[in-house]
Every structure is written in structure tokens, then in C-alpha cells.
Scaffold this active site. Structure first.
Site, mmCIF file in Angstrom:
data_model
loop_
_atom_site.group_PDB
_atom_site.id
_atom_site.type_symbol
_atom_site.label_atom_id
_atom_site.label_comp_id
_atom_site.label_asym_id
_atom_site.label_seq_id
_atom_site.Cartn_x
_atom_site.Cartn_y
_atom_site.Cartn_z
ATOM 1 N N LYS A 143 -1.712 -13.859 -14.295
ATOM 2 C CA LYS A 143 -0.887 -12.475 -14.515
ATOM 3 C C LYS A 143 -2.699 -11.964 -13.919
ATOM 4 O O LYS A 143 -3.833 -12.241 -14.709
ATOM 5 C CB LYS A 143 -0.232 -11.410 -13.952
ATOM 6 N N ARG A 188 14.840 1.724 -10.821
ATOM 7 C CA ARG A 188 14.864 2.820 -9.248
ATOM 8 C C ARG A 188 15.308 2.719 -7.981
ATOM 9 O O ARG A 188 15.927 3.386 -7.332
ATOM 10 C CB ARG A 188 13.057 2.247 -9.089
ATOM 11 N N HIS A 239 7.397 5.552 -15.789
ATOM 12 C CA HIS A 239 7.566 4.963 -17.004
ATOM 13 C C HIS A 239 7.930 6.176 -18.818
ATOM 14 O O HIS A 239 8.941 5.835 -19.400
ATOM 15 C CB HIS A 239 6.528 4.055 -18.106
ATOM 16 N N SER A 264 3.729 1.048 -10.306
ATOM 17 C CA SER A 264 2.195 0.734 -10.424
ATOM 18 C C SER A 264 1.252 0.260 -9.450
ATOM 19 O O SER A 264 0.352 0.476 -9.626
ATOM 20 C CB SER A 264 2.208 0.337 -11.622
HETATM 21 P P1 ADP Z 1 7.098 -5.603 -15.051
HETATM 22 O O1 ADP Z 1 5.798 -6.515 -14.391
HETATM 23 O O2 ADP Z 1 7.539 -5.949 -15.799
HETATM 24 O O3 ADP Z 1 7.806 -4.773 -14.343
HETATM 25 P P2 ADP Z 1 6.321 -2.668 -14.421
HETATM 26 O O4 ADP Z 1 5.096 -1.689 -15.654
HETATM 27 O O5 ADP Z 1 5.861 -2.498 -13.366
HETATM 28 O O6 ADP Z 1 6.404 -4.222 -15.127
HETATM 29 O O7 ADP Z 1 7.843 -1.978 -15.308
HETATM 30 C C1 ADP Z 1 8.550 -1.635 -16.859
HETATM 31 C C2 ADP Z 1 10.222 -1.069 -16.489
HETATM 32 O O8 ADP Z 1 9.368 0.200 -15.709
HETATM 33 C C3 ADP Z 1 10.488 -1.878 -15.638
HETATM 34 O O9 ADP Z 1 11.993 -1.473 -15.905
HETATM 35 C C4 ADP Z 1 10.694 -0.997 -14.382
HETATM 36 O O10 ADP Z 1 12.321 -1.026 -13.312
HETATM 37 C C5 ADP Z 1 10.340 0.502 -14.999
HETATM 38 N N1 ADP Z 1 9.721 1.085 -14.173
HETATM 39 C C6 ADP Z 1 8.910 1.453 -13.500
HETATM 40 N N2 ADP Z 1 8.601 2.359 -12.723
HETATM 41 C C7 ADP Z 1 9.699 3.575 -12.884
HETATM 42 C C8 ADP Z 1 9.631 5.015 -12.434
HETATM 43 N N3 ADP Z 1 8.680 5.153 -11.555
HETATM 44 N N4 ADP Z 1 10.902 4.446 -12.797
HETATM 45 C C9 ADP Z 1 11.550 4.844 -14.130
HETATM 46 N N5 ADP Z 1 11.453 2.460 -14.150
HETATM 47 C C10 ADP Z 1 9.906 2.659 -13.745
#
Ligand code: ADP
Length: 154
Positions: free
Chosen positions: A41, A90, A17, A127
């Protein structure tokens, strides 16, 4: 003014992120990291903690703001007068999932979704895997910013 909303769970914030946010900073005048609140959630970290990780990591970056939201993402963007949604990609699974959401959001509003491709060194970070490591008392410090590794060691 180019304002983007980066919506997500951020449970917790990862270096993936952080990389997307840092690379988006030159593209926008303001980026609101919008932490989703979804009553159905189950999160590992509270809303207060999830927002705190982001606040601490970007405390010296004036363009980056942190907020929470519990409505439709496009409705939240309208309240903030933001014309862009920022998301990270990703892998093909992310693409398939994000494509339908971005196309739906574009139908519902005129908001454009801007995708940044994960950098090679962060593409495996998620995450959910970090939560698994924390649950099993592993060390996540090379995968998350300091604000998160400090908290998860306690
Ligand atoms: P959500 O539940 O909305 O997917 P996340 O916190 O998992 O929330 O992810 C938020 C955003 O960050 C999404 O667009 C996800 O694809 C992006 N993201 C998560 N991990 C990575 C990473 N390692 N590299 C690039 N983008 C990421």
C-alpha cells in the site's frame, strides 16, 4: 479485561475515527489503535506520522494505546490477548466489505467484531477524501483532529 483492537490505515486519523474511538472508550477496558503496515500500500503519511497523530490526540486517555502491526489482524489480536475487533460503519458498502471480513475472522479465531455506526455528522468523512483535499492544498481542519490539521498546513 475487555480489550479491543481498532485496526486501520489511519492515513490520516479523521474526526470519524476519533468519534468511534471516543464512543468505544466506555465499552472496553483497553483499546489498542493498531496502525496497519502493508508493504504493497502507498500511504500519504508515514507510519511514524500516522501513529503520532493518534498518540497526540489521545495522549491523556489512559485506556487508549497505539501500536503498529503487519500480520493478519486476528494474529495480532492474539499476541495482544484482545478478544474484540472494533470497526466503524458508514454506509452499505462498508457493511458488505466488513461483513465478509468479520465472518472470516470469526471462523479463523473466536474474536468478535464490534461495529459502531458512524454518527450522522461524521458519516461522510473518509481518509481518502481528506488526502485529496490535502493534495490540492485545501483546508481539512474541520474534518480532522488538531494533530493532523497542524501537520497538513505545514
Ligand atoms: P482501513 O484501510 O482498514 O479501512 P481506515 O483508516 O480507512 O482503514 O478505517 C478504519 C476504520 O474506521 C474502519 O472500520 C472504517 O469503517 C472506520 N471509519 C473510517 N471513517 C469513518 C467515519 N467517518 N465514521 C465512522 N467510522 C469510520
Amino acid at each position: 479485561m475487555r480489550k479491543a483492537v481498532f485496526p486501520g490505515s489511519f492515513d490520516p486519523l479523521t474526526l470519524g475515527h476519533v468519534d468511534i474511538i471516543n464512543r468505544a472508550i466506555p465499552l472496553f477496558d483497553e483499546i489498542i489503535i493498531a496502525v496497519g503496515v502493508n508493504a504493497t500500500k502507498k500511504y500519504m503519511f508515514s507510519l511514524h506520522e500516522r501513529m503520532g497523530f493518534i498518540n497526540k490526540t489521545f495522549e491523556n486517555v489512559a485506556k487508549v494505546k497505539v501500536d503498529k502491526y503487519s500480520t493478519l489482524t486476528v494474529d495480532y489480536c492474539k499476541t495482544q490477548e484482545a478478544d474484540f475487533i472494533l470497526r466503524g460503519l458508514r454506509n452499505p458498502a462498508d457493511f458488505e466489505f466488513e461483513k465478509a471480513i468479520a465472518q472470516t475472522n470469526r471462523k479463523l479465531s473466536n474474536i468478535e467484531t464490534v461495529f459502531l455506526l458512524t454518527s450522522a455528522e461524521n458519516s461522510f468523512i473518509s481518509s481518502s477524501i481528506i488526502r485529496d483535499i490535502i493534495r490540492n492544498n485545501g483546508d481539512v481542519s474541520i474534518l480532522v483532529p488538531e494533530s493532523v490539521s497542524f501537520k497538513s498546513k505545514k
